[in-house]
Design a protein around this motif. Structure first.
Motif: not given
Lengths: 181, 181
Positions: B121-144
């Motif tokens: 679903s687009n809804c799910l894909r958008n949430r996953r994309t957003e999570a990825g965008l936020i994570l990109q700013r924190y390359p040492d993040s312990p979470v995926t």
């Protein structure tokens, strides 16, 4: 409302036969036609009962679908009992994953989802009850039933509804591992 | 299939107006009549467009509902940026909870759920994309991003669909805390 959706209270004789036939009819028709095309008269004909019996017992089609989706996983089945909480929960969660990897059960859950939201679904209540029963055997458990619902059940149900192809043999094990990390 | 469900690619002029009017018509009708009673001709009449325009763009009603449920949370909105991953994720998850505490949005998600399962679903894909965008700013993040979907998004969506009355002001915060435990 709730009494309508717990027909298990009358499980003897004719009543049990009606429930069984209606349940089987819904499963077959969902598989054959897809859930969107199934109607109450169609179910009644296949089950050999009067449509009014269905309306009287379940109220409407979404409630019936929600109810059937619940009773697919027999609430009276024995729960895993291995003497180890993590192993019990892994076995229990694996049953859930296996159950919903069947496309009919997944379709019924999606139908239940569209009818949910106003009262606690039986399906959810049964899972919470089962989590509680397993936890009772381990009074020193570091996890609560809320933890189990959030960390194990919710990600399984989310996958079933939206990304069923991501349900794998190891999904249950990995989710339960996260609970004990 | 997917091109049909991403009308945002043509956002200028008449096309954008049609999307806007159809979206508004769906929201109003779902609120007024309940989702089960909404039909494509009804939406077309309210939106002042021809039903064939709706079928041509979206294919069928479940796809339209799924699509509308997606675009409610504007994929182009700015994401929280506080310089701290946990704070960013808490703010982002709080937006999601707030969005779905609106009963119309929850009803649309349930409709999307009943139509889901065959493609992402687009809804799910958008949430996953957003999570990825936020994570990109924190390359040492312990979470995926998978952790975020399982531990934060899945329990929110599960509550929205099945137990919406359990969504609270602190839900997002508590779920994100679990991610960092």
């Amino acid at each position: 409302m709730d009494t309508k959706t717990t027909p298990s209270k009358r499980t003897g004789g004719r009543s049990a036969a009606v429930i069984h036939n209606v349940r089987t009819a819904v499963e077959e028709l969902v598989e054959e036609k897809g859930q969107d095309r199934v109607t109450v008269p169609m179910i009644a004909e296949r089950a050999g009962v009067n449509p009014t019996s269905i309306y009287r017992r379940w109220g409407d089609l979404p409630t019936l679908i929600n109810d059937i989706a619940t009773y697919q996983l027999d609430p009276a089945r024995p729960l895993p009992e291995n003497g180890d909480l993590q192993r019990d929960l892994t076995a229990w969660a694996s049953e859930l994953v296996e159950h919903y990897r069947n496309p009919v059960n997944a379709a019924l859950l999606r139908g239940g989802a569209s009818a949910a939201g106003e009262r606690q679904s039986n399906c959810l209540r049964n899972r919470r009850t089962e989590a509680g029963l397993i936890l009772q055997r381990y009074p020193d458990s570091p996890v609560t039933d809320d933890d189990i619902l959030d960390v194990v059940v919710a990600p399984i149900i989310y996958r079933v509804i939206f990304v069923p192809w991501t349900l794998e043999d190891t999904t249950a094990e990995h989710l339960v591992e996260r609970l004990f990390r």
